[in-house]
Enzyme design. Structure first.
Site, PDB file in Angstrom:
ATOM      1  N   ASP A 320      11.714  -0.550   5.098  1.00 18.09           N
ATOM      2  CA  ASP A 320      10.389  -0.258   5.627  1.00 18.09           C
ATOM      3  C   ASP A 320       9.439  -0.181   4.419  1.00 18.09           C
ATOM      4  OD1 ASP A 320       8.206   0.330   7.182  1.00 18.09           O
ATOM      5  OD2 ASP A 320       9.262   1.765   8.433  1.00 18.09           O
TER       6      ASP A 320
HETATM    7  C1  BGC Z   1       6.161   0.915   9.610  1.00 19.92           C
HETATM    8  C2  BGC Z   1       6.914  -0.300  10.076  1.00 19.92           C
HETATM    9  C3  BGC Z   1       6.092  -1.537   9.828  1.00 19.92           C
HETATM   10  C4  BGC Z   1       5.728  -1.611   8.360  1.00 19.92           C
HETATM   11  C5  BGC Z   1       4.951  -2.853   8.010  1.00 19.92           C
HETATM   12  C6  BGC Z   1       5.620   0.755   8.213  1.00 19.92           C
HETATM   13  O1  BGC Z   1       4.777   1.789   7.887  1.00 19.92           O
HETATM   14  O2  BGC Z   1       7.019   2.034   9.669  1.00 19.92           O
HETATM   15  O3  BGC Z   1       7.244  -0.182  11.431  1.00 19.92           O
HETATM   16  O4  BGC Z   1       6.806  -2.662  10.233  1.00 19.92           O
HETATM   17  O5  BGC Z   1       4.952  -0.469   8.034  1.00 19.92           O
HETATM   18  O6  BGC Z   1       3.676  -2.823   8.525  1.00 19.92           O
END
Ligand code: BGC
Length: 794
Positions: A320
């Site tokens: 993530d």
């Molecule tokens: C979120 C993810 C997301 C990623 C990219 C993160 O803060 O937890 O779900 O895919 O950002 O935007």
């Protein structure tokens, strides 16, 4: 020793603002991508939509061909170029001293880019990769295409409420078609985290509380995004997230640690991920939080033993955002080098946005702490995905096609049909709904009644003004020409504590209403309701009140909405409550005093039209709750598949676990009304006993006893009487959404095999199927009464 983060720092960078970048100036760039290879139909396409994307961009390659191409590339790559494939960077230079993405891309040290959403910027960067980098390896562009791209579908929790996997598959195919036309070849979805705590803001992004429904939605979404093979035209690579256990955060507080016993992991939290893997998902995203004290992004048990070992996953894992560097913040890794080492060796292939791999893996290889073979193993599935996606042959977005694709009226039509299918009628006393179209006046009241952005929900800001149809607009379009449609928003609602994302997206928010202004707005709303025959109250939460970093400690209607609702009901007029929200809210008062309640979730681009279709009788609601609906926040977590206890609540004197209220939910899992009525009868087993491993046929008759056509979701639950471990009181093991004409009767059949009867036993520490007696219930929700039993013989 800790090192200062010098590449990208979390607080400065973690932003959705990138999504707002550059509305595309669409110029004709390339001729239409021609792709007419083999076609395989996945599901019956509704609304005359072609089955999207079953044509392959690159002729379907055999595993061996892909491996040969990967090996050929690896043979030419320098260690720096290999590590570069493991690096994903934001599409814009974010902080003054951060390396520019174009420089990294030109050097071939950034295999993937995220948070760009317009084809012009995507093509510009891709051209640099393809024309200027030494080996011309194209970039894999990734973005959160969660519930649509330009055409916005209902939020995922709503999609789960449709209990309609073929529709969900079609919707994600449309999302994939629009996104891939923009050059986005990888979506960070589906989010398949089980969530049993509505305080957690991200419950809106998943399929709710149940692993069986969650697995069905996971499969449908993966098929919708990817088609039947990676590289199908008009489709994108999917990414099941957040692996794993993110939904069990302590107290529902986003990012907080999860503590999940092993049997709950296997039986509840992991099945949707496993289903996604079995459906061929090409990538997974590791979660942010500590799972049983080991951060998910540095967790070898999850990323290696379960994912690659037990499940044989062949794709790649991305962290993530910033999660690799966060291994230090967790108090887990000593420094960035240690973070890179522990993430990579745990099985995490790509570092999203933190720069930790870019800065540290080279030195780790030189020191011999990480071997070239380990790097190669991480690079292989990423290159393989690029090859299978046909990126080498077709790296660019076709900007002309993008314009055409995103204007498709069929996409809007599907969005409307999808929204209608997701809505859940919670109450309808004396058949108040549907309303007559020729009422003399209707007041549409509430802070969400005319808000485009809040009709769409979160994860939709793509540098575009929302084109959503609001509830007010939808009702105004549909009522008879003579009907007066009045509107007043009432007092505004706001988060008490703004989120980090709010500050980025809306750096100059307008000042909050003063108490006097709020009073005035309250009185105006009440006056407006007074002037109308019927009041439609559109209440709930703003889009930024659910999603990431949007957890709550209360489930009450925010602001003065409850007070306004009670005041309008006190006028003595018929009142319809329409909820726009991403989580169950405390509506216990409304459940007794408001005659009609429609849960509309965040319904997307066509939301207002779909709501009007239901309120005014052009559509019949058939959605069912994918979560148990608590009476108050104090009951949380409340879920139907709990174990039996020493004193079950069915026993006299033990009707509740609480002395100050009931412990049962306000509305059970699977609940939802219709304008029709359905009768269940004749529950039959094809045999009363079955051997271990054998299949059992179950059938039930369902009849529409109402006067209009409607949908029922026929649900099957089981319970195992005894075993090596206690089993939940009920578990969903089958469902079918069917449509019946008035008076029509259908026999619905289910098959119950070893897979449905097996579970991970905490006593045996393995999967077991046990020779025991089972209950079966079939009906309209998780309290279904029609019952029989069967025996499994050794
Ligand atoms: C979120 C993810 C997301 C990623 C990219 C993160 O803060 O937890 O779900 O895919 O950002 O935007």
């Amino acid at each position: 020793m800790r090192r200062n983060p010098s590449f990208l720092s979390f607080s400065q960078l973690k932003s959705r603002a990138a999504f707002g970048c550059k509305a595309a100036a669409l110029t004709c760039f390339l001729a239409l991508l021609l792709c007419a290879m083999q076609g395989v139909e996945a599901v019956e396409p509704p609304l005359g939509l072609e089955p999207a994307g079953e044509k392959s961009v690159s002729t379907a390659l055999t595993d061996q061909q892909v491996e040969e191409r990967v090996n050929a590339l690896l043979g030419q790559m320098t260690p720096e170029e290999k590590i570069g494939q493991l690096v994903q960077v934001p599409g814009q230079a974010w902080v003054p001293n951060a390396p520019k993405p174009e420089d990294l891309v030109a050097k071939g040290v950034s295999g993937s880019v995220l948070w760009l959403s317009d084809p012009t910027s995507i093509n510009r960067l891709q051209r640099i990769a393809v024309e200027q980098s030494r080996l011309h390896i194209p970039i894999l562009f990734g973005l959160d295409v969660i519930h649509g791209f330009r055409t916005v579908f209902p939020v995922p929790l709503a999609m789960a409420a449709s209990w309609d996997p073929p529709m969900v598959e079609q919707a994600q195919a449309v999302a994939a078609r629009e996104a891939s036309a923009a050059g986005i070849r990888w979506t960070f979805g589906p989010m398949v985290d089980i969530a049993r705590d509505p305080r957690w803001g991200r419950i809106v992004e998943g399929a709710g509380e149940d692993p069986y429904l969650g697995a069905a939605m996971a499969r449908a979404e993966v098929r919708g995004f990817q088609g039947t093979q990676l590289g199908a035209s008009d489709r994108v690579l999917a990414c099941a997230k957040h692996f794993a256990g993110y939904g069990a955060a302590d107290g529902g507080r986003d990012y907080d640690s999860s503590y999940i016993p092993e049997d709950q992991l296997w039986n509840v939290y992991l099945p949707p991920f496993h289903a996604a893997v079995e459906a061929g998902v090409g990538s997974l995203m590791s979660a942010y939080m500590d799972l049983n004290d080991v951060p998910a992004s540095g967790n070898p048990w999850l990323l290696h033993d379960v994912l690659r070992g037990a499940w044989g996953f062949q794709g790649f894992v991305v962290s993530d955002a910033f999660a690799v560097r966060s291994l230090i913040t967790h108090g887990f890794a000593r420094d960035p080098a240690d973070a890179a080492f522990r993430a990579l060796t745990a099985g995490l292939d790509m570092d999203m946005a933190s720069g930790t791999y870019l800065q540290n893996l080279g030195a780790l290889v030189q020191q011999g702490r990480v071997s070239t073979a380990q790097i190669d193993d991480a690079v292989r599935p990423i290159l393989a995905a690029k090859i299978r996606l046909g990126l080498f042959e077709h790296p660019y977005a076709d900007e002309a096609r993008f314009a055409e694709v995103t204007k498709s009226p069929e996409h809007r039509q599907l969005a409307r049909a999808a929204a209608e299918r997701t809505m859940v009628l919670l109450r309808n006393e004396n058949h108040l709904l549907p309303l007559k179209k020729d009422l003399s006046s209707v007041a549409v009241i509430g802070p969400l009644a005319d808000s485009k952005q809040d009709t769409e929900g979160s994860w939709t800001v793509m540098g575009q003004r929302s084109s959503a149809v609001t509830v007010l607009e939808g009702i105004a379009h549909k009522v008879a020409p003579g009907t007066r449609v009045l509107h007043a928003p009432g007092p505004e609602i706001k988060r008490n504590i703004p989120s980090f994302f709010d500050a980025l997206m809306n750096p100059h928010p307008k000042p909050a209403q003063t108490p006097a202004e709020a009073d005035q707005a309250f009185n105006k709303a009440l006056d407006t309701a007074r002037q109308a025959d019927v009041a439609v109250m559109v209440l709930g939460e703003l889009a930024n009140m659910s999603g990431e970093a949007a957890s709550r400690s209360s489930l009450d209607l925010p602001g003065r909405q409850e007070q306004l609702l009670e005041a309008v009901v006190a006028l003595g007029k018929p009142v319809v409550l329409v909820l726009l929200n991403g989580r169950p809210l405390n509506i216990s008062w409304a459940a007794e005093h408001v005659p009609a309640i429609l849960e509309a979730w965040y319904p997307g681009s066509e939301g207002g039209n779909a709501i009007a279709d239901i309120l005014l009788g052009d559509a019949n609601p058939g959605g069912k709750l994918p979560v148990s609906w608590p009476r108050s926040v104090g009951q949380v977590p409340v879920y139907y598949a709990h174990n039996l206890t020493h004193q079950p609540e069915t026993q006299r004197g033990f009707v509740s676990r609480y002395w100050d209220g009931l412990s049962s939910p306000l509305y059970p899992f699977g609940y939802g009304l219709s304008y029709s009525k359905f009768a269940f009868s004749n529950l039959q087993l094809d045999q009363p006993q079955v051997s271990l491993g054998g299949k059992l046929g179950i059938s039930v008759d369902v009849e529409n006893t109402g006067s209009r056509a409607g949908d029922e979701v026929v649900q099957l639950y089981i319970h195992q009487w005894a075993g090596s471990a206690s089993r939940p009181v009920r578990q969903l093991k089958g469902f079918q959404r069917i449509t019946l004409a008035p008076g029509e009767k259908k026999t619905v059949r289910f098959s119950l095999g070893k897979e449905e009867r097996s579970y991970w036993s905490s006593a045996e520490r393995k999967w077991v199927e046990e020779p025991e007696t089972f209950d079966v219930w079939v009906g309209e929700d998780s309290t279904a009464a029609l019952h029989t039993t069967f025996k499994v013989n050794p």
